[in-house]
Design a protein around this motif. Structure first.
Motif, mmCIF file in Angstrom:
data_model
loop_
_atom_site.group_PDB
_atom_site.id
_atom_site.type_symbol
_atom_site.label_atom_id
_atom_site.label_comp_id
_atom_site.label_asym_id
_atom_site.label_seq_id
_atom_site.Cartn_x
_atom_site.Cartn_y
_atom_site.Cartn_z
ATOM 1 N N TYR A 293 0.777 -1.237 0.000
ATOM 2 C CA TYR A 293 0.000 0.000 0.000
ATOM 3 C C TYR A 293 0.812 1.292 0.000
ATOM 4 N N ILE A 294 2.124 1.243 0.129
ATOM 5 C CA ILE A 294 2.900 2.473 -0.024
ATOM 6 C C ILE A 294 2.768 2.988 -1.453
ATOM 7 N N ALA A 295 2.728 2.074 -2.415
ATOM 8 C CA ALA A 295 2.589 2.457 -3.820
ATOM 9 C C ALA A 295 1.227 3.081 -4.108
ATOM 10 N N LEU A 296 0.238 2.791 -3.273
ATOM 11 C CA LEU A 296 -1.085 3.405 -3.423
ATOM 12 C C LEU A 296 -1.189 4.686 -2.614
ATOM 13 N N LEU A 297 -0.691 4.651 -1.377
ATOM 14 C CA LEU A 297 -0.829 5.793 -0.473
ATOM 15 C C LEU A 297 0.014 6.989 -0.904
ATOM 16 N N GLY A 298 1.257 6.725 -1.337
ATOM 17 C CA GLY A 298 2.144 7.827 -1.697
ATOM 18 C C GLY A 298 1.561 8.732 -2.768
ATOM 19 N N PRO A 299 1.197 8.181 -3.933
ATOM 20 C CA PRO A 299 0.598 9.027 -4.979
ATOM 21 C C PRO A 299 -0.746 9.632 -4.567
ATOM 22 N N TYR A 300 -1.562 8.861 -3.844
ATOM 23 C CA TYR A 300 -2.885 9.353 -3.443
ATOM 24 C C TYR A 300 -2.773 10.571 -2.535
ATOM 25 N N LEU A 301 -1.939 10.488 -1.513
ATOM 26 C CA LEU A 301 -1.775 11.609 -0.591
ATOM 27 C C LEU A 301 -1.140 12.812 -1.289
ATOM 28 N N THR A 302 -0.194 12.544 -2.189
ATOM 29 C CA THR A 302 0.447 13.637 -2.915
ATOM 30 C C THR A 302 -0.558 14.397 -3.764
ATOM 31 N N ARG A 303 -1.376 13.668 -4.519
ATOM 32 C CA ARG A 303 -2.372 14.333 -5.362
ATOM 33 C C ARG A 303 -3.419 15.059 -4.512
ATOM 34 N N ALA A 304 -3.761 14.464 -3.357
ATOM 35 C CA ALA A 304 -4.761 15.096 -2.496
ATOM 36 C C ALA A 304 -4.267 16.434 -1.954
ATOM 37 N N VAL A 305 -2.984 16.516 -1.634
ATOM 38 C CA VAL A 305 -2.430 17.764 -1.092
ATOM 39 C C VAL A 305 -2.161 18.773 -2.201
ATOM 40 N N LEU A 306 -1.539 18.325 -3.286
ATOM 41 C CA LEU A 306 -1.170 19.248 -4.367
ATOM 42 C C LEU A 306 -2.346 19.604 -5.267
ATOM 43 N N ARG A 307 -3.345 18.713 -5.322
ATOM 44 C CA ARG A 307 -4.514 18.911 -6.181
ATOM 45 C C ARG A 307 -4.112 19.114 -7.639
ATOM 46 N N THR A 308 -3.239 18.255 -8.083
ATOM 47 C CA THR A 308 -2.800 18.294 -9.473
ATOM 48 C C THR A 308 -2.404 16.904 -9.920
ATOM 49 N N GLU A 309 -2.510 16.682 -11.233
ATOM 50 C CA GLU A 309 -2.051 15.431 -11.840
ATOM 51 C C GLU A 309 -0.743 15.638 -12.593
ATOM 52 N N ASP A 310 -0.196 16.837 -12.534
ATOM 53 C CA ASP A 310 1.032 17.160 -13.259
ATOM 54 C C ASP A 310 2.173 16.281 -12.760
ATOM 55 N N ALA A 311 2.681 15.412 -13.639
ATOM 56 C CA ALA A 311 3.715 14.454 -13.248
ATOM 57 C C ALA A 311 5.012 15.130 -12.824
ATOM 58 N N ARG A 312 5.252 16.345 -13.281
ATOM 59 C CA ARG A 312 6.468 17.056 -12.874
ATOM 60 C C ARG A 312 6.490 17.296 -11.377
ATOM 61 N N TRP A 313 5.311 17.407 -10.781
ATOM 62 C CA TRP A 313 5.224 17.584 -9.331
ATOM 63 C C TRP A 313 4.917 16.269 -8.625
ATOM 64 N N VAL A 314 4.022 15.470 -9.214
ATOM 65 C CA VAL A 314 3.548 14.260 -8.545
ATOM 66 C C VAL A 314 4.666 13.241 -8.360
ATOM 67 N N LEU A 315 5.526 13.063 -9.372
ATOM 68 C CA LEU A 315 6.583 12.053 -9.273
ATOM 69 C C LEU A 315 7.558 12.325 -8.118
ATOM 70 N N PRO A 316 8.226 13.472 -8.076
ATOM 71 C CA PRO A 316 9.188 13.685 -6.986
ATOM 72 C C PRO A 316 8.523 13.799 -5.610
ATOM 73 N N CYS A 317 7.357 14.451 -5.561
ATOM 74 C CA CYS A 317 6.683 14.598 -4.268
ATOM 75 C C CYS A 317 6.170 13.255 -3.755
ATOM 76 N N SER A 318 5.694 12.390 -4.648
ATOM 77 C CA SER A 318 5.261 11.050 -4.228
ATOM 78 C C SER A 318 6.420 10.251 -3.659
ATOM 79 N N ALA A 319 7.599 10.390 -4.277
ATOM 80 C CA ALA A 319 8.781 9.694 -3.759
ATOM 81 C C ALA A 319 9.079 10.127 -2.328
ATOM 82 N N ALA A 320 9.013 11.437 -2.074
ATOM 83 C CA ALA A 320 9.275 11.941 -0.724
ATOM 84 C C ALA A 320 8.208 11.481 0.259
ATOM 85 N N VAL A 321 6.939 11.513 -0.174
ATOM 86 C CA VAL A 321 5.853 11.063 0.698
ATOM 87 C C VAL A 321 6.007 9.584 1.023
ATOM 88 N N GLY A 322 6.312 8.766 0.022
ATOM 89 C CA GLY A 322 6.496 7.338 0.256
ATOM 90 C C GLY A 322 7.634 7.044 1.211
#
Length: 346
Positions: A268-297
Protein backbone atom coordinates in the motif's frame (compact mmCIF):
# COMPACT_ATOMS: atom_id res chain seq x y z
CA UNK A 1 -6.97 37.77 -17.94
CA UNK A 2 -5.81 34.27 -18.90
CA UNK A 3 -2.24 35.02 -17.89
CA UNK A 4 -3.45 36.31 -14.50
CA UNK A 5 -5.42 33.09 -13.90
CA UNK A 6 -2.44 30.91 -14.87
CA UNK A 7 -0.16 32.97 -12.61
CA UNK A 8 -2.56 32.61 -9.70
CA UNK A 9 -2.88 28.85 -10.31
CA UNK A 10 0.92 28.49 -10.43
CA UNK A 11 1.34 30.45 -7.19
CA UNK A 12 -1.31 28.29 -5.48
CA UNK A 13 0.38 25.09 -6.62
CA UNK A 14 3.78 26.34 -5.46
CA UNK A 15 2.28 27.15 -2.07
CA UNK A 16 0.88 23.62 -1.77
CA UNK A 17 4.22 22.13 -2.75
CA UNK A 18 5.99 24.21 -0.10
CA UNK A 19 3.41 23.15 2.48
CA UNK A 20 3.89 19.50 1.59
CA UNK A 21 7.68 19.82 1.71
CA UNK A 22 7.50 21.49 5.12
CA UNK A 23 5.24 18.75 6.48
CA UNK A 24 7.52 16.03 5.11
CA UNK A 25 10.63 17.67 6.60
CA UNK A 26 9.02 17.94 10.05
CA UNK A 27 7.42 14.47 10.09
CA UNK A 28 10.44 12.84 8.44
CA UNK A 29 12.95 14.41 10.84
CA UNK A 30 10.90 13.36 13.87
CA UNK A 31 10.44 9.81 12.57
CA UNK A 32 14.10 9.37 11.62
CA UNK A 33 15.43 10.69 14.93
CA UNK A 34 12.93 8.66 16.98
CA UNK A 35 13.72 5.53 14.97
CA UNK A 36 17.43 6.02 15.64
CA UNK A 37 16.85 6.72 19.34
CA UNK A 38 14.39 3.90 20.01
CA UNK A 39 15.57 0.45 20.97
CA UNK A 40 18.19 -1.23 23.11
CA UNK A 41 20.48 0.17 24.34
CA UNK A 42 18.58 3.32 25.26
CA UNK A 43 20.46 6.54 24.42
CA UNK A 44 19.82 10.18 25.24
CA UNK A 45 19.58 12.93 22.66
CA UNK A 46 23.07 14.23 23.41
CA UNK A 47 24.61 10.80 23.00
CA UNK A 48 22.65 10.17 19.80
CA UNK A 49 23.93 13.39 18.22
CA UNK A 50 27.49 12.67 19.34
CA UNK A 51 27.32 9.23 17.78
CA UNK A 52 25.87 10.51 14.51
CA UNK A 53 28.27 13.43 14.20
CA UNK A 54 31.45 12.22 15.85
CA UNK A 55 30.98 8.46 16.51
CA UNK A 56 31.51 9.19 20.22
CA UNK A 57 29.70 6.95 22.68
CA UNK A 58 29.73 3.51 24.20
CA UNK A 59 30.76 0.75 21.82
CA UNK A 60 27.40 -0.97 22.14
CA UNK A 61 25.46 2.23 21.42
CA UNK A 62 27.67 3.16 18.43
CA UNK A 63 27.28 -0.30 16.92
CA UNK A 64 23.54 -0.39 17.53
CA UNK A 65 22.86 3.01 15.98
CA UNK A 66 25.33 3.02 13.09
CA UNK A 67 25.22 -0.65 12.12
CA UNK A 68 21.62 -1.62 12.95
CA UNK A 69 19.27 1.35 13.18
CA UNK A 70 20.78 3.70 10.60
CA UNK A 71 20.86 1.22 7.68
CA UNK A 72 17.28 0.29 8.54
CA UNK A 73 16.24 3.94 8.23
CA UNK A 74 18.16 4.41 4.98
CA UNK A 75 16.61 1.26 3.53
CA UNK A 76 13.16 2.48 4.55
CA UNK A 77 13.70 5.83 2.83
CA UNK A 78 14.90 4.19 -0.40
CA UNK A 79 12.19 1.53 -0.41
CA UNK A 80 9.38 3.97 0.33
CA UNK A 81 10.49 6.30 -2.45
CA UNK A 82 10.79 3.46 -4.97
CA UNK A 83 7.39 1.98 -4.09
CA UNK A 84 5.61 5.34 -4.34
CA UNK A 85 7.19 6.14 -7.70
CA UNK A 86 6.30 2.68 -8.98
CA UNK A 87 2.70 3.42 -8.00
CA UNK A 88 2.69 6.67 -9.99
CA UNK A 89 4.12 4.96 -13.06
CA UNK A 90 1.67 2.07 -12.88
CA UNK A 91 -1.36 4.28 -12.26
CA UNK A 92 -0.40 6.61 -15.10
CA UNK A 93 0.46 3.79 -17.48
CA UNK A 94 -2.85 2.02 -16.89
CA UNK A 95 -4.75 5.30 -16.44
CA UNK A 96 -6.24 3.92 -13.24
CA UNK A 97 -5.70 5.64 -9.85
CA UNK A 98 -6.24 2.34 -8.04
CA UNK A 99 -3.57 0.43 -9.92
CA UNK A 100 -0.65 -0.51 -7.70
CA UNK A 101 1.75 -3.47 -7.47
CA UNK A 102 -0.07 -4.78 -4.39
CA UNK A 103 -3.47 -4.85 -6.06
CA UNK A 104 -2.66 -6.33 -9.46
CA UNK A 105 -0.50 -9.29 -8.48
CA UNK A 106 2.97 -7.84 -9.10
CA UNK A 107 4.12 -7.99 -5.46
CA UNK A 108 2.64 -11.47 -4.96
CA UNK A 109 4.34 -12.75 -8.12
CA UNK A 110 7.71 -11.39 -7.02
CA UNK A 111 7.24 -12.87 -3.55
CA UNK A 112 6.49 -16.29 -5.01
CA UNK A 113 9.76 -16.34 -6.93
CA UNK A 114 11.75 -15.30 -3.84
CA UNK A 115 9.97 -18.02 -1.84
CA UNK A 116 10.91 -20.62 -4.46
CA UNK A 117 14.55 -19.53 -4.32
CA UNK A 118 14.53 -19.68 -0.50
CA UNK A 119 12.75 -23.02 -0.04
CA UNK A 120 14.71 -24.87 -2.70
CA UNK A 121 17.99 -23.14 -1.73
CA UNK A 122 18.79 -22.26 -5.31
CA UNK A 123 22.44 -21.20 -5.69
CA UNK A 124 21.80 -17.64 -6.85
CA UNK A 125 23.60 -14.47 -5.81
CA UNK A 126 21.41 -12.19 -3.69
CA UNK A 127 22.06 -9.34 -6.11
CA UNK A 128 20.19 -11.34 -8.78
CA UNK A 129 17.04 -11.81 -6.70
CA UNK A 130 15.34 -8.65 -8.07
CA UNK A 131 15.77 -9.86 -11.65
CA UNK A 132 14.10 -13.19 -10.90
CA UNK A 133 11.47 -11.44 -8.80
CA UNK A 134 10.75 -9.22 -11.79
CA UNK A 135 9.79 -12.27 -13.86
CA UNK A 136 7.27 -13.36 -11.23
CA UNK A 137 5.94 -9.84 -10.88
CA UNK A 138 5.40 -9.51 -14.62
CA UNK A 139 3.64 -12.87 -14.73
CA UNK A 140 1.23 -11.90 -11.94
CA UNK A 141 0.59 -8.44 -13.34
CA UNK A 142 0.13 -9.71 -16.90
CA UNK A 143 -2.59 -12.16 -15.82
CA UNK A 144 -4.56 -9.39 -14.12
CA UNK A 145 -4.10 -6.76 -16.84
CA UNK A 146 -4.94 -9.22 -19.65
CA UNK A 147 -8.05 -10.41 -17.79
CA UNK A 148 -9.52 -6.91 -17.44
CA UNK A 149 -8.29 -5.63 -20.79
CA UNK A 150 -10.74 -3.22 -22.36
CA UNK A 151 -12.54 -2.43 -19.11
CA UNK A 152 -12.13 0.91 -17.35
CA UNK A 153 -13.86 -0.23 -14.15
CA UNK A 154 -11.40 -0.10 -11.24
CA UNK A 155 -13.45 -2.60 -9.26
CA UNK A 156 -12.90 -5.27 -11.93
CA UNK A 157 -9.14 -4.80 -11.73
CA UNK A 158 -9.12 -4.99 -7.93
CA UNK A 159 -11.31 -8.10 -7.87
CA UNK A 160 -9.13 -9.85 -10.44
CA UNK A 161 -5.97 -8.69 -8.68
CA UNK A 162 -7.29 -10.01 -5.37
CA UNK A 163 -8.08 -13.36 -6.95
CA UNK A 164 -4.67 -13.69 -8.63
CA UNK A 165 -2.84 -12.55 -5.49
CA UNK A 166 -4.80 -15.08 -3.42
CA UNK A 167 -3.80 -17.84 -5.83
CA UNK A 168 -0.13 -16.83 -5.74
CA UNK A 169 -0.16 -16.49 -1.95
CA UNK A 170 -1.72 -19.96 -1.74
CA UNK A 171 1.21 -21.29 -3.75
CA UNK A 172 3.57 -19.53 -1.34
CA UNK A 173 1.87 -21.22 1.65
CA UNK A 174 2.22 -24.56 -0.11
CA UNK A 175 5.93 -23.86 -0.63
CA UNK A 176 6.33 -22.97 3.04
CA UNK A 177 4.99 -26.39 4.05
CA UNK A 178 7.79 -27.95 2.02
CA UNK A 179 10.54 -25.95 3.72
CA UNK A 180 12.53 -26.53 6.88
CA UNK A 181 11.71 -24.83 10.18
CA UNK A 182 14.39 -22.24 9.48
CA UNK A 183 12.88 -21.56 6.05
CA UNK A 184 9.45 -21.11 7.63
CA UNK A 185 10.75 -18.56 10.14
CA UNK A 186 12.57 -16.61 7.44
CA UNK A 187 9.63 -16.61 5.04
CA UNK A 188 7.10 -15.66 7.72
CA UNK A 189 8.94 -12.45 8.57
CA UNK A 190 9.75 -11.80 4.92
CA UNK A 191 6.20 -12.24 3.64
CA UNK A 192 4.84 -9.78 6.19
CA UNK A 193 7.14 -7.10 4.77
CA UNK A 194 9.79 -6.05 7.26
CA UNK A 195 12.83 -3.81 7.66
CA UNK A 196 13.96 -5.67 10.75
CA UNK A 197 17.35 -7.37 10.55
CA UNK A 198 18.47 -5.31 7.58
CA UNK A 199 22.05 -4.10 7.42
CA UNK A 200 24.31 -2.02 5.21
CA UNK A 201 24.75 -4.84 2.70
CA UNK A 202 20.99 -4.77 2.10
CA UNK A 203 21.26 -1.04 1.46
CA UNK A 204 24.15 -1.76 -0.90
CA UNK A 205 22.04 -4.24 -2.85
CA UNK A 206 19.11 -1.84 -3.19
CA UNK A 207 21.07 1.35 -3.79
CA UNK A 208 22.07 0.69 -7.43
CA UNK A 209 18.44 -0.03 -8.34
CA UNK A 210 17.34 3.17 -6.60
CA UNK A 211 20.16 5.25 -8.08
CA UNK A 212 19.17 4.20 -11.60
CA UNK A 213 15.43 3.69 -11.21
CA UNK A 214 14.39 6.90 -9.44
CA UNK A 215 16.15 9.37 -11.81
CA UNK A 216 14.98 7.32 -14.81
CA UNK A 217 11.39 7.45 -13.54
CA UNK A 218 11.56 11.23 -13.20
CA UNK A 219 12.38 11.43 -16.91
CA UNK A 220 8.89 10.10 -17.64
CA UNK A 221 7.26 13.33 -16.38
CA UNK A 222 6.70 14.86 -19.83
CA UNK A 223 5.44 11.63 -21.50
CA UNK A 224 3.08 11.05 -18.56
CA UNK A 225 1.60 14.49 -18.98
CA UNK A 226 1.06 13.77 -22.68
CA UNK A 227 -0.65 10.50 -21.75
CA UNK A 228 -3.14 12.42 -19.62
CA UNK A 229 -4.44 14.08 -22.78
CA UNK A 230 -5.66 10.72 -24.10
CA UNK A 231 -4.10 8.12 -26.37
CA UNK A 232 -5.11 9.75 -29.64
CA UNK A 233 -3.87 13.19 -28.63
CA UNK A 234 -0.60 11.77 -27.29
CA UNK A 235 -0.06 9.85 -30.55
CA UNK A 236 -0.78 13.01 -32.53
CA UNK A 237 1.93 14.79 -30.54
CA UNK A 238 4.46 12.13 -31.48
CA UNK A 239 4.27 9.83 -28.45
CA UNK A 240 4.31 6.08 -29.04
CA UNK A 241 1.66 5.18 -26.45
CA UNK A 242 2.08 1.39 -26.62
CA UNK A 243 5.84 1.54 -26.14
CA UNK A 244 5.47 4.13 -23.37
CA UNK A 245 3.06 1.95 -21.40
CA UNK A 246 5.41 -1.01 -21.72
CA UNK A 247 8.34 1.08 -20.47
CA UNK A 248 6.27 2.40 -17.56
CA UNK A 249 5.27 -1.09 -16.45
CA UNK A 250 8.85 -2.35 -16.79
CA UNK A 251 10.25 0.55 -14.75
CA UNK A 252 7.57 0.10 -12.10
CA UNK A 253 8.10 -3.65 -11.93
CA UNK A 254 11.87 -3.33 -11.64
CA UNK A 255 11.66 -1.03 -8.62
CA UNK A 256 8.99 -3.12 -6.91
CA UNK A 257 10.96 -6.33 -7.45
CA UNK A 258 14.11 -4.78 -6.02
CA UNK A 259 12.25 -3.73 -2.87
CA UNK A 260 10.46 -7.08 -2.53
CA UNK A 261 13.78 -8.94 -2.83
CA UNK A 262 15.27 -6.92 0.03
CA UNK A 263 12.34 -6.19 2.34
CA UNK A 264 9.45 -8.42 1.32
CA UNK A 265 6.08 -7.27 -0.04
CA UNK A 266 5.39 -4.02 1.85
CA UNK A 267 1.86 -3.19 0.85
CA UNK A 268 0.00 0.00 0.00
CA UNK A 269 2.90 2.47 -0.02
CA UNK A 270 2.59 2.46 -3.82
CA UNK A 271 -1.09 3.41 -3.42
CA UNK A 272 -0.83 5.79 -0.47
CA UNK A 273 2.14 7.83 -1.70
CA UNK A 274 0.60 9.03 -4.98
CA UNK A 275 -2.88 9.35 -3.44
CA UNK A 276 -1.78 11.61 -0.59
CA UNK A 277 0.45 13.64 -2.91
CA UNK A 278 -2.37 14.33 -5.36
CA UNK A 279 -4.76 15.10 -2.50
CA UNK A 280 -2.43 17.76 -1.09
CA UNK A 281 -1.17 19.25 -4.37
CA UNK A 282 -4.51 18.91 -6.18
CA UNK A 283 -2.80 18.29 -9.47
CA UNK A 284 -2.05 15.43 -11.84
CA UNK A 285 1.03 17.16 -13.26
CA UNK A 286 3.71 14.45 -13.25
CA UNK A 287 6.47 17.06 -12.87
CA UNK A 288 5.22 17.58 -9.33
CA UNK A 289 3.55 14.26 -8.55
CA UNK A 290 6.58 12.05 -9.27
CA UNK A 291 9.19 13.69 -6.99
CA UNK A 292 6.68 14.60 -4.27
CA UNK A 293 5.26 11.05 -4.23
CA UNK A 294 8.78 9.69 -3.76
CA UNK A 295 9.27 11.94 -0.72
CA UNK A 296 5.85 11.06 0.70
CA UNK A 297 6.50 7.34 0.26
CA UNK A 298 9.90 7.57 1.95
CA UNK A 299 8.49 9.40 4.98
CA UNK A 300 5.46 7.10 5.16
CA UNK A 301 7.56 3.94 5.30
CA UNK A 302 10.08 5.26 7.83
CA UNK A 303 7.26 6.52 10.06
CA UNK A 304 5.39 3.21 9.79
CA UNK A 305 8.58 1.32 10.64
CA UNK A 306 9.12 3.49 13.72
CA UNK A 307 5.61 2.57 14.88
CA UNK A 308 6.22 -1.08 14.05
CA UNK A 309 9.32 -1.11 16.21
CA UNK A 310 8.06 0.83 19.23
CA UNK A 311 4.29 0.64 19.73
CA UNK A 312 4.27 -2.88 21.19
CA UNK A 313 7.79 -2.90 22.64
CA UNK A 314 9.51 -5.29 23.23
CA UNK A 315 7.58 -7.08 20.48
CA UNK A 316 7.92 -5.80 16.94
CA UNK A 317 5.12 -5.87 14.38
CA UNK A 318 6.22 -6.21 10.72
CA UNK A 319 5.93 -2.86 8.99
CA UNK A 320 3.90 -4.42 6.18
CA UNK A 321 1.03 -4.98 8.61
CA UNK A 322 1.06 -1.31 9.61
CA UNK A 323 0.98 -0.07 6.03
CA UNK A 324 -1.86 -2.50 5.27
CA UNK A 325 -3.92 -1.30 8.24
CA UNK A 326 -3.65 2.26 6.92
CA UNK A 327 -3.86 1.38 3.23
CA UNK A 328 -7.03 -0.73 3.26
CA UNK A 329 -9.27 2.04 4.71
CA UNK A 330 -7.82 4.48 2.18
CA UNK A 331 -8.55 2.01 -0.64
CA UNK A 332 -12.15 1.63 0.56
CA UNK A 333 -12.48 5.42 0.71
CA UNK A 334 -11.17 5.74 -2.85
CA UNK A 335 -13.62 3.11 -4.12
CA UNK A 336 -16.58 4.74 -2.36
CA UNK A 337 -15.59 8.21 -3.60
CA UNK A 338 -15.20 6.98 -7.17
CA UNK A 339 -18.58 5.21 -7.11
CA UNK A 340 -20.31 8.28 -5.72
CA UNK A 341 -18.70 10.35 -8.48
CA UNK A 342 -20.12 7.99 -11.12
CA UNK A 343 -23.55 8.06 -9.47
CA UNK A 344 -23.57 11.87 -9.42
CA UNK A 345 -22.64 12.00 -13.12
CA UNK A 346 -25.46 9.66 -14.00
Amino acid sequence: MGEAIRSNTGATRTGRVLLLVLLLIVIGAISILMALKSGYPAVGWDELLNILLYRHGSELAVTSILELRLPRVVLGLLSGAMLAISGVLMQSGLRNPLASPDLIGVSAGSSLIIAVITVFHLPLAFSLFPLFGLLGGFAGGFIVIASVSGRSDSTSMILMGTAVSAMLNGMIVWLITMGTQNDINLLYTYLMGSLSGRYWHHVGHLLPWAAIGIPAALLFAKPLNLLRLGDEQAEALGQNVGRLRLLLLIASGVMVSAVVANCGPIGYIALLGPYLTRAVLRTEDARWVLPCSAAVGAVLLVTADWFAKTVFTPREIPVGLWTTMVGVPVLILMLVTKRRGRDDQS
